[in-house]
Design a protein around this motif. Structure first.
Motif, mmCIF file in Angstrom:
data_model
loop_
_atom_site.group_PDB
_atom_site.id
_atom_site.type_symbol
_atom_site.label_atom_id
_atom_site.label_comp_id
_atom_site.label_asym_id
_atom_site.label_seq_id
_atom_site.Cartn_x
_atom_site.Cartn_y
_atom_site.Cartn_z
ATOM 1 N N LEU A 25 0.795 -1.470 0.166
ATOM 2 C CA LEU A 25 -0.546 -0.156 0.003
ATOM 3 C C LEU A 25 0.876 1.171 -0.180
ATOM 4 O O LEU A 25 0.197 2.284 0.008
ATOM 5 N N GLU A 26 2.295 1.273 -0.121
ATOM 6 C CA GLU A 26 3.664 2.376 -0.502
ATOM 7 C C GLU A 26 3.149 2.974 0.546
ATOM 8 O O GLU A 26 3.164 4.085 0.218
ATOM 9 N N GLY A 27 3.010 2.569 1.938
ATOM 10 C CA GLY A 27 3.400 3.346 3.191
ATOM 11 C C GLY A 27 2.075 3.825 3.804
ATOM 12 O O GLY A 27 1.750 4.683 4.842
ATOM 13 N N ASN A 28 1.304 3.419 2.989
ATOM 14 C CA ASN A 28 -0.499 4.135 3.897
ATOM 15 C C ASN A 28 -0.426 2.949 5.186
ATOM 16 O O ASN A 28 -1.529 2.278 4.723
ATOM 17 N N GLU A 29 -0.321 3.612 6.315
ATOM 18 C CA GLU A 29 -0.418 2.862 7.767
ATOM 19 C C GLU A 29 -2.106 2.896 8.171
ATOM 20 O O GLU A 29 -1.959 1.645 8.678
ATOM 21 N N VAL A 30 -2.583 3.906 7.850
ATOM 22 C CA VAL A 30 -3.979 3.743 8.166
ATOM 23 C C VAL A 30 -4.646 2.212 7.416
ATOM 24 O O VAL A 30 -5.266 1.777 8.300
ATOM 25 N N LEU A 31 -4.613 2.624 6.445
ATOM 26 C CA LEU A 31 -5.157 1.605 5.424
ATOM 27 C C LEU A 31 -4.778 -0.040 5.416
ATOM 28 O O LEU A 31 -5.818 -0.651 6.222
ATOM 29 N N THR A 32 -2.937 0.527 5.953
ATOM 30 C CA THR A 32 -2.280 -1.250 6.318
ATOM 31 C C THR A 32 -3.003 -1.861 7.527
ATOM 32 O O THR A 32 -3.612 -2.873 7.764
ATOM 33 N N ASP A 33 -3.511 -0.774 8.759
ATOM 34 C CA ASP A 33 -4.168 -1.577 9.612
ATOM 35 C C ASP A 33 -5.190 -1.392 10.216
ATOM 36 O O ASP A 33 -5.746 -3.112 10.341
ATOM 37 N N TYR A 34 -5.869 -0.857 9.028
ATOM 38 C CA TYR A 34 -7.513 -1.967 8.750
ATOM 39 C C TYR A 34 -7.635 -2.955 7.782
ATOM 40 O O TYR A 34 -8.043 -4.004 8.793
ATOM 41 N N ILE A 35 -6.824 -2.889 6.810
ATOM 42 C CA ILE A 35 -6.704 -4.410 6.039
ATOM 43 C C ILE A 35 -5.824 -5.569 6.871
ATOM 44 O O ILE A 35 -6.672 -6.538 7.269
ATOM 45 N N ASN A 36 -5.029 -5.352 7.658
ATOM 46 C CA ASN A 36 -4.529 -5.974 8.633
ATOM 47 C C ASN A 36 -5.693 -6.584 9.481
ATOM 48 O O ASN A 36 -5.648 -7.512 9.826
ATOM 49 N N LYS A 37 -6.071 -5.880 10.497
ATOM 50 C CA LYS A 37 -7.175 -5.946 11.278
ATOM 51 C C LYS A 37 -8.023 -6.936 10.702
ATOM 52 O O LYS A 37 -8.947 -8.111 11.729
ATOM 53 N N LEU A 38 -9.103 -6.607 10.020
ATOM 54 C CA LEU A 38 -9.707 -7.378 8.726
ATOM 55 C C LEU A 38 -9.304 -8.485 8.671
ATOM 56 O O LEU A 38 -9.951 -9.477 8.998
ATOM 57 N N LEU A 39 -7.909 -9.152 7.813
ATOM 58 C CA LEU A 39 -7.655 -9.885 7.489
ATOM 59 C C LEU A 39 -7.644 -11.230 9.286
ATOM 60 O O LEU A 39 -7.847 -12.313 8.990
ATOM 61 N N LEU A 40 -6.825 -10.407 10.422
ATOM 62 C CA LEU A 40 -6.348 -10.784 11.446
ATOM 63 C C LEU A 40 -8.451 -11.509 11.611
ATOM 64 O O LEU A 40 -8.675 -12.959 12.258
ATOM 65 N N ILE A 41 -9.244 -11.115 11.642
ATOM 66 C CA ILE A 41 -10.666 -11.538 12.294
ATOM 67 C C ILE A 41 -11.247 -12.764 10.956
ATOM 68 O O ILE A 41 -11.989 -13.575 11.725
ATOM 69 N N GLY A 42 -11.057 -12.380 10.214
ATOM 70 C CA GLY A 42 -11.565 -13.214 8.804
ATOM 71 C C GLY A 42 -10.984 -14.189 9.499
ATOM 72 O O GLY A 42 -11.098 -15.882 8.741
ATOM 73 N N TYR A 43 -9.663 -14.748 9.432
ATOM 74 C CA TYR A 43 -8.454 -15.476 9.736
ATOM 75 C C TYR A 43 -8.734 -16.546 11.047
ATOM 76 O O TYR A 43 -9.289 -17.746 11.195
#
Length: 118
Positions: free
Chosen positions: A36-54
């Protein structure tokens, strides 16, 4: 014996799921951040969603497989069933992890090529 097996299986798979999920969450952030080329806010949201899905995927799989168990009468059967079911979920998790890593690798390469053309 089935109730004991269910409790043991759930505890083992819960520990594996949570421990592995948190490890992926912590260590995978850098890969998503790079994509995501350094977009920390979007990265954190996506990472949390991936964890919940997992978590939902794994715990849902555990619940579904528990409903298909045969009657367990002996300790030997209990150990065999738990080992078999735990091994299956571990292989499934490994497969999903490698597929995710392949997607990240392919996406990263495409992005790198697109950036070089600019």
């Amino acid at each position: 014996m089935n109730t004991i097996a269910y409790i043991l299986y759930f505890l083992i798979t819960y520990f594996i799921t949570v421990h592995t999920g948190l490890s992926f969450y912590r260590n995978g952030r850098i890969y998503i951040l790079n994509l995501l080329e350094g977009n920390e806010v979007l990265t954190d949201y996506i990472n949390k969603l991936l964890l919940i899905g997992y978590y939902l995927l794994n715990l849902g799989y555990v619940a579904l497989t528990m409903s298909e168990w045969e009657r367990i009468d002996m300790v030997r059967d209990l150990i065999t069933m738990i080992a078999s079911k735990t091994g299956t979920i571990m292989l499934l998790l490994a497969y999903i992890h490698f597929v995710n890593m392949a997607v990240i690798l392919i996406t990263g390469r495409k992005q790198h090529k697109a950036n070089q053309k600019l």
